[in-house]
Design a protein around this motif. Structure first.
Motif, PDB file in Angstrom:
ATOM      1  N   ASN A 124       0.811  -1.217   0.000  1.00  0.00           N
ATOM      2  CA  ASN A 124       0.000   0.000   0.000  1.00  0.00           C
ATOM      3  C   ASN A 124       0.845   1.269   0.000  1.00  0.00           C
ATOM      4  N   GLU A 125       0.195   2.350  -0.394  1.00  0.00           N
ATOM      5  CA  GLU A 125       0.847   3.656  -0.319  1.00  0.00           C
ATOM      6  C   GLU A 125       0.918   4.103   1.143  1.00  0.00           C
ATOM      7  N   ARG A 126       1.792   5.061   1.395  1.00  0.00           N
ATOM      8  CA  ARG A 126       1.917   5.600   2.736  1.00  0.00           C
ATOM      9  C   ARG A 126       0.631   6.346   3.095  1.00  0.00           C
ATOM     10  N   GLU A 127       0.034   5.996   4.221  1.00  0.00           N
ATOM     11  CA  GLU A 127      -1.206   6.627   4.624  1.00  0.00           C
ATOM     12  C   GLU A 127      -1.039   7.341   5.959  1.00  0.00           C
ATOM     13  N   ARG A 128      -1.761   8.449   6.083  1.00  0.00           N
ATOM     14  CA  ARG A 128      -1.737   9.196   7.336  1.00  0.00           C
ATOM     15  C   ARG A 128      -2.567   8.451   8.378  1.00  0.00           C
ATOM     16  N   VAL A 129      -1.957   8.194   9.506  1.00  0.00           N
ATOM     17  CA  VAL A 129      -2.650   7.540  10.618  1.00  0.00           C
ATOM     18  C   VAL A 129      -3.261   8.584  11.549  1.00  0.00           C
ATOM     19  N   ALA A 130      -2.460   9.577  11.883  1.00  0.00           N
ATOM     20  CA  ALA A 130      -2.914  10.622  12.804  1.00  0.00           C
ATOM     21  C   ALA A 130      -2.053  11.854  12.623  1.00  0.00           C
ATOM     22  N   SER A 131      -2.634  13.013  12.893  1.00  0.00           N
ATOM     23  CA  SER A 131      -1.887  14.256  12.811  1.00  0.00           C
ATOM     24  C   SER A 131      -2.333  15.193  13.924  1.00  0.00           C
ATOM     25  N   ILE A 132      -1.448  16.134  14.255  1.00  0.00           N
ATOM     26  CA  ILE A 132      -1.756  17.104  15.295  1.00  0.00           C
ATOM     27  C   ILE A 132      -1.215  18.449  14.837  1.00  0.00           C
ATOM     28  N   ASP A 133      -2.060  19.469  14.870  1.00  0.00           N
ATOM     29  CA  ASP A 133      -1.665  20.750  14.301  1.00  0.00           C
ATOM     30  C   ASP A 133      -1.185  21.708  15.386  1.00  0.00           C
ATOM     31  N   ALA A 134      -0.978  22.958  14.991  1.00  0.00           N
ATOM     32  CA  ALA A 134      -0.419  23.965  15.896  1.00  0.00           C
ATOM     33  C   ALA A 134      -1.340  24.253  17.079  1.00  0.00           C
ATOM     34  N   TRP A 135      -2.597  23.984  16.948  1.00  0.00           N
ATOM     35  CA  TRP A 135      -3.569  24.222  18.016  1.00  0.00           C
ATOM     36  C   TRP A 135      -3.886  22.943  18.788  1.00  0.00           C
ATOM     37  N   ASP A 136      -3.051  21.930  18.562  1.00  0.00           N
ATOM     38  CA  ASP A 136      -3.224  20.637  19.223  1.00  0.00           C
ATOM     39  C   ASP A 136      -4.526  19.941  18.843  1.00  0.00           C
ATOM     40  N   GLU A 137      -5.034  20.296  17.690  1.00  0.00           N
ATOM     41  CA  GLU A 137      -6.202  19.573  17.193  1.00  0.00           C
ATOM     42  C   GLU A 137      -5.714  18.337  16.440  1.00  0.00           C
ATOM     43  N   SER A 138      -6.258  17.192  16.800  1.00  0.00           N
ATOM     44  CA  SER A 138      -5.804  15.948  16.201  1.00  0.00           C
ATOM     45  C   SER A 138      -6.845  15.391  15.242  1.00  0.00           C
ATOM     46  N   ARG A 139      -6.358  14.675  14.260  1.00  0.00           N
ATOM     47  CA  ARG A 139      -7.211  13.997  13.292  1.00  0.00           C
ATOM     48  C   ARG A 139      -6.688  12.586  13.106  1.00  0.00           C
ATOM     49  N   TYR A 140      -7.607  11.676  12.819  1.00  0.00           N
ATOM     50  CA  TYR A 140      -7.254  10.278  12.713  1.00  0.00           C
ATOM     51  C   TYR A 140      -7.852   9.650  11.462  1.00  0.00           C
ATOM     52  N   ALA A 141      -7.160   8.637  10.969  1.00  0.00           N
ATOM     53  CA  ALA A 141      -7.754   7.810   9.920  1.00  0.00           C
ATOM     54  C   ALA A 141      -8.937   7.054  10.519  1.00  0.00           C
ATOM     55  N   ASP A 142      -9.942   6.814   9.714  1.00  0.00           N
ATOM     56  CA  ASP A 142     -11.133   6.116  10.192  1.00  0.00           C
ATOM     57  C   ASP A 142     -10.775   4.756  10.791  1.00  0.00           C
ATOM     58  N   SER A 143      -9.781   4.108  10.244  1.00  0.00           N
ATOM     59  CA  SER A 143      -9.432   2.756  10.666  1.00  0.00           C
ATOM     60  C   SER A 143      -8.827   2.697  12.072  1.00  0.00           C
ATOM     61  N   VAL A 144      -8.366   3.824  12.593  1.00  0.00           N
ATOM     62  CA  VAL A 144      -7.732   3.825  13.920  1.00  0.00           C
ATOM     63  C   VAL A 144      -8.493   4.668  14.926  1.00  0.00           C
ATOM     64  N   MET A 145      -9.567   5.319  14.481  1.00  0.00           N
ATOM     65  CA  MET A 145     -10.342   6.187  15.359  1.00  0.00           C
ATOM     66  C   MET A 145     -10.805   5.423  16.586  1.00  0.00           C
ATOM     67  N   GLY A 146     -10.563   6.019  17.760  1.00  0.00           N
ATOM     68  CA  GLY A 146     -10.986   5.389  19.001  1.00  0.00           C
ATOM     69  C   GLY A 146      -9.986   4.407  19.571  1.00  0.00           C
ATOM     70  N   ARG A 147      -8.967   4.062  18.794  1.00  0.00           N
ATOM     71  CA  ARG A 147      -7.953   3.108  19.271  1.00  0.00           C
ATOM     72  C   ARG A 147      -6.581   3.755  19.424  1.00  0.00           C
ATOM     73  N   PHE A 148      -6.289   4.748  18.584  1.00  0.00           N
ATOM     74  CA  PHE A 148      -4.991   5.417  18.596  1.00  0.00           C
ATOM     75  C   PHE A 148      -5.152   6.836  19.137  1.00  0.00           C
ATOM     76  N   THR A 149      -4.107   7.302  19.819  1.00  0.00           N
ATOM     77  CA  THR A 149      -4.097   8.667  20.328  1.00  0.00           C
ATOM     78  C   THR A 149      -2.750   9.310  20.037  1.00  0.00           C
ATOM     79  N   ILE A 150      -2.791  10.448  19.360  1.00  0.00           N
ATOM     80  CA  ILE A 150      -1.570  11.190  19.069  1.00  0.00           C
ATOM     81  C   ILE A 150      -1.416  12.318  20.079  1.00  0.00           C
ATOM     82  N   SER A 151      -0.182  12.576  20.479  1.00  0.00           N
ATOM     83  CA  SER A 151       0.088  13.675  21.399  1.00  0.00           C
ATOM     84  C   SER A 151       1.498  14.189  21.152  1.00  0.00           C
ATOM     85  N   ARG A 152       1.761  15.387  21.657  1.00  0.00           N
ATOM     86  CA  ARG A 152       3.089  15.967  21.460  1.00  0.00           C
ATOM     87  C   ARG A 152       3.546  16.654  22.739  1.00  0.00           C
ATOM     88  N   ASP A 153       4.848  16.649  22.924  1.00  0.00           N
ATOM     89  CA  ASP A 153       5.489  17.358  24.037  1.00  0.00           C
ATOM     90  C   ASP A 153       6.491  18.300  23.389  1.00  0.00           C
TER      91      ASP A 153
END
Length: 123
Positions: free
Chosen positions: A43-72
């Motif tokens: 498969n092609e490289r797919e986005r799993v999760a991202s977090i922007d400058a305002w700490d808003e996160s987005r997830y692929a449908d396939s991982v929603m509710g199971r994965f959590t992205i965070s940053r320090d």
């Protein structure tokens, strides 16, 4: 020069958990979007999760509710907590960032990449 280094991958059984970490070196702004991608040989490289400058996160449908992205930002680290893993989550996982507050869904929007860490989930 920005460098990204992933860690935390490994082999787990289905239903298990892993926590990926990405350490950034060089100049990196806390306002930049950061993301996790994954790729398998088929498969092609797919986005799993991202977090922007305002700490808003987005997830692929396939991982929603199971994965959590965070940053320090102080530690220059990005994390991906992965719970209830399935065999379909098996892939090489990459940390990525771009010099923009906004995130995009496609890998083409991201400038800096790590070498990847392998996640293998057995049935």
């Amino acid at each position: 020069q920005v460098q990204l280094a992933e860690s935390g991958g490994g082999s787990v059984q289905a239903g298990g958990s892993l926590r990926l970490s990405c350490l950034a070196s060089g100049y990196i702004s806390p306002t930049w979007c950061m993301a996790w991608f994954r790729q398998t040989p088929e498969n092609e490289r797919e986005r799993v999760a991202s977090i922007d400058a305002w700490d808003e996160s987005r997830y692929a449908d396939s991982v929603m509710g199971r994965f959590t992205i965070s940053r320090d930002n102080a530690a220059k680290r990005l994390y991906l907590e992965m719970d209830n893993l399935t065999h379909e989550d098996t892939a090489m996982y990459y940390c990525a960032t771009r010099e923009d507050r906004f995130c995009g869904d496609s890998a083409v929007f991201f400038t800096y990449w790590g070498q990847g860490t392998q996640v293998t989930v057995s049935l």
